[in-house]
Write a protein that holds these residues in place. Structure first.
Motif, PDB file in Angstrom:
ATOM      1  N   ALA A 158      10.455 -73.777 -25.259  1.00 21.87           N
ATOM      2  CA  ALA A 158       9.287 -74.484 -25.774  1.00 21.87           C
ATOM      3  C   ALA A 158       9.165 -75.877 -25.163  1.00 21.87           C
ATOM      4  CB  ALA A 158       9.356 -74.576 -27.296  1.00 21.87           C
ATOM      5  N   ARG A 159      10.248 -76.364 -24.560  1.00 23.42           N
ATOM      6  CA  ARG A 159      10.253 -77.697 -23.938  1.00 23.42           C
ATOM      7  C   ARG A 159      10.019 -77.637 -22.432  1.00 23.42           C
ATOM      8  NH1 ARG A 159      15.344 -77.703 -27.296  1.00 23.42           N
ATOM      9  NH2 ARG A 159      14.674 -78.489 -29.332  1.00 23.42           N
ATOM     10  N   VAL A 160       9.732 -76.459 -21.916  1.00 21.91           N
ATOM     11  CA  VAL A 160       9.508 -76.252 -20.488  1.00 21.91           C
ATOM     12  C   VAL A 160       8.009 -76.197 -20.227  1.00 21.91           C
ATOM     13  CG1 VAL A 160       9.836 -74.647 -18.568  1.00 21.91           C
ATOM     14  CG2 VAL A 160      11.694 -75.048 -20.199  1.00 21.91           C
ATOM     15  N   GLY A 161       7.563 -76.902 -19.218  1.00 24.75           N
ATOM     16  CA  GLY A 161       6.148 -76.929 -18.901  1.00 24.75           C
ATOM     17  C   GLY A 161       5.616 -75.562 -18.504  1.00 24.75           C
ATOM     18  N   PRO A 162       4.328 -75.286 -18.738  1.00 27.25           N
ATOM     19  CA  PRO A 162       3.757 -73.961 -18.462  1.00 27.25           C
ATOM     20  C   PRO A 162       3.772 -73.578 -16.993  1.00 27.25           C
ATOM     21  CG  PRO A 162       2.033 -75.543 -19.025  1.00 27.25           C
ATOM     22  CD  PRO A 162       3.339 -76.218 -19.309  1.00 27.25           C
ATOM     23  N   ALA A 163       3.850 -74.555 -16.092  1.00 31.41           N
ATOM     24  CA  ALA A 163       3.850 -74.249 -14.659  1.00 31.41           C
ATOM     25  C   ALA A 163       5.255 -74.024 -14.106  1.00 31.41           C
ATOM     26  CB  ALA A 163       3.175 -75.393 -13.891  1.00 31.41           C
ATOM     27  N   VAL A 164       6.296 -74.219 -14.913  1.00 33.26           N
ATOM     28  CA  VAL A 164       7.677 -74.079 -14.442  1.00 33.26           C
ATOM     29  C   VAL A 164       8.086 -72.606 -14.518  1.00 33.26           C
ATOM     30  CG1 VAL A 164      10.082 -74.705 -14.867  1.00 33.26           C
ATOM     31  CG2 VAL A 164       8.275 -76.413 -15.166  1.00 33.26           C
ATOM     32  N   PRO A 165       8.537 -72.021 -13.397  1.00 32.97           N
ATOM     33  CA  PRO A 165       8.953 -70.620 -13.432  1.00 32.97           C
ATOM     34  C   PRO A 165      10.237 -70.428 -14.236  1.00 32.97           C
ATOM     35  CG  PRO A 165       9.383 -71.578 -11.271  1.00 32.97           C
ATOM     36  CD  PRO A 165       8.609 -72.602 -12.054  1.00 32.97           C
ATOM     37  N   VAL A 166      10.280 -69.359 -15.007  1.00 35.82           N
ATOM     38  CA  VAL A 166      11.453 -69.011 -15.820  1.00 35.82           C
ATOM     39  C   VAL A 166      11.890 -67.612 -15.415  1.00 35.82           C
ATOM     40  CG1 VAL A 166      12.344 -68.644 -18.146  1.00 35.82           C
ATOM     41  CG2 VAL A 166      10.638 -70.442 -17.736  1.00 35.82           C
ATOM     42  N   ALA A 167      13.141 -67.496 -14.970  1.00 35.62           N
ATOM     43  CA  ALA A 167      13.641 -66.229 -14.439  1.00 35.62           C
ATOM     44  C   ALA A 167      14.796 -65.715 -15.284  1.00 35.62           C
ATOM     45  CB  ALA A 167      14.105 -66.401 -12.994  1.00 35.62           C
ATOM     46  N   ALA A 168      14.746 -64.427 -15.630  1.00 38.28           N
ATOM     47  CA  ALA A 168      15.834 -63.761 -16.335  1.00 38.28           C
ATOM     48  C   ALA A 168      16.656 -62.952 -15.338  1.00 38.28           C
ATOM     49  CB  ALA A 168      15.284 -62.845 -17.423  1.00 38.28           C
ATOM     50  N   LEU A 169      17.983 -63.024 -15.470  1.00 37.81           N
ATOM     51  CA  LEU A 169      18.884 -62.280 -14.592  1.00 37.81           C
ATOM     52  C   LEU A 169      19.342 -61.012 -15.319  1.00 37.81           C
ATOM     53  CD1 LEU A 169      21.067 -65.217 -13.197  1.00 37.81           C
ATOM     54  CD2 LEU A 169      18.824 -64.417 -12.444  1.00 37.81           C
ATOM     55  N   LEU A 170      19.114 -59.861 -14.693  1.00 35.98           N
ATOM     56  CA  LEU A 170      19.329 -58.578 -15.362  1.00 35.98           C
ATOM     57  C   LEU A 170      20.129 -57.615 -14.493  1.00 35.98           C
ATOM     58  CD1 LEU A 170      15.683 -57.892 -16.614  1.00 35.98           C
ATOM     59  CD2 LEU A 170      17.561 -58.838 -17.976  1.00 35.98           C
ATOM     60  N   TYR A 171      20.789 -56.682 -15.154  1.00 37.69           N
ATOM     61  CA  TYR A 171      21.314 -55.510 -14.471  1.00 37.69           C
ATOM     62  C   TYR A 171      20.173 -54.522 -14.245  1.00 37.69           C
ATOM     63  CZ  TYR A 171      26.113 -56.908 -15.770  1.00 37.69           C
ATOM     64  OH  TYR A 171      27.300 -57.572 -15.922  1.00 37.69           O
ATOM     65  N   GLU A 172      20.397 -53.586 -13.312  1.00 29.90           N
ATOM     66  CA  GLU A 172      19.437 -52.501 -13.129  1.00 29.90           C
ATOM     67  C   GLU A 172      19.352 -51.708 -14.435  1.00 29.90           C
ATOM     68  OE1 GLU A 172      16.666 -52.005 -10.794  1.00 29.90           O
ATOM     69  OE2 GLU A 172      18.401 -52.875  -9.773  1.00 29.90           O
ATOM     70  N   GLY A 173      18.150 -51.284 -14.790  1.00 32.57           N
ATOM     71  CA  GLY A 173      17.963 -50.516 -16.009  1.00 32.57           C
ATOM     72  C   GLY A 173      17.617 -51.354 -17.221  1.00 32.57           C
ATOM     73  N   GLU A 174      17.606 -52.684 -17.083  1.00 29.90           N
ATOM     74  CA  GLU A 174      17.300 -53.558 -18.216  1.00 29.90           C
ATOM     75  C   GLU A 174      15.869 -54.093 -18.185  1.00 29.90           C
ATOM     76  OE1 GLU A 174      21.853 -55.036 -19.190  1.00 29.90           O
ATOM     77  OE2 GLU A 174      20.534 -56.395 -18.087  1.00 29.90           O
TER      78      GLU A 174
END
Length: 203
Positions: A158-174
């Motif tokens: 909620a404290r991150v600006g709307p233009a800042v990319p947010v990336a999730a790191l996942l295993y295959e299948g997630e």
């Protein structure tokens, strides 16, 4: 359509249990290979170009390992901010200075959770990052993220600006068709999997 909150809460718990069991069953060699692949993909992200500060995290035992990526970012001269879990489950932040500067979190019941030993920068420090890397158990095709259930990252994002990319790191299948959602859930803008990068238009 978002499910009723009680139903979504129960569905999240059931999905988390299944995903955690699959992660725990992964062999160590597989985790190491995934860590190397995800690090390479993140380092090639156009969103990282010219980015002076990245907010990231120290992976837990069953998560895709972030150690190689954190060290590679340091070598590039990127400032890496890591979370420090607070008693209310909010996240403070401190700069990463290498694996030797990590220490166990002092909160009871959080054995194995590592955090940087340096000065605390405050909960708003995440707002200085040009790229945010977040843990996730799964992400839906709309970009909604399933976390561990404490709500820490929903508050932090909620404290991150709307233009800042947010990336999730996942295993295959997630990367799933959908994940149960509640009103407070914050989406990510991309998922990084061993097979490649998936970008989302929005939730």
């Amino acid at each position: 359509m978002m499910a009723d909150v009680p139903d979504a809460h129960v569905a999240k718990g059931e999905l988390r249990s299944r995903l955690r069991a699959v992660r725990r069953a992964r062999p160590a060699e597989d985790r190491q290979q995934v860590a190397a692949r995800l690090a390479a993909l993140v380092l090639e992200l156009p969103e990282l170009a010219g980015c002076g500060t990245v907010a990231a995290y120290v992976s837990g035992p069953a998560e895709p390992a972030t150690g190689p990526l954190l060290d590679a970012l340091l070598v590039r001269g990127v400032q890496v901010l890591l979370p420090v879990l607070l008693p209310d489950l909010d996240l403070d932040w401190a700069a990463y200075a290498g694996a030797a500067g990590l220490m166990p979190n002092s909160l009871d019941g959080r054995a194995g959770l590592l955090e940087p030993a340096g000065p605390r920068l405050g909960v708003d420090a995440i707002g200085s990052a040009g790229l945010v890397l977040v843990p996730a158990l799964a992400v839906g095709l709309g970009g909604l993220r399933l976390g561990q259930g404490g709500g820490s990252y929903d508050r932090a994002l909620a404290r991150v600006g709307p233009a800042v990319p947010v990336a999730a790191l996942l295993y295959e299948g997630e990367l799933l068709d959908e994940v149960p959602a509640e009103p407070h859930d914050r989406p990510v803008t991309l998922a990084v999997l061993p097979s490649g990068i998936v970008r989302f238009a929005g939730p």
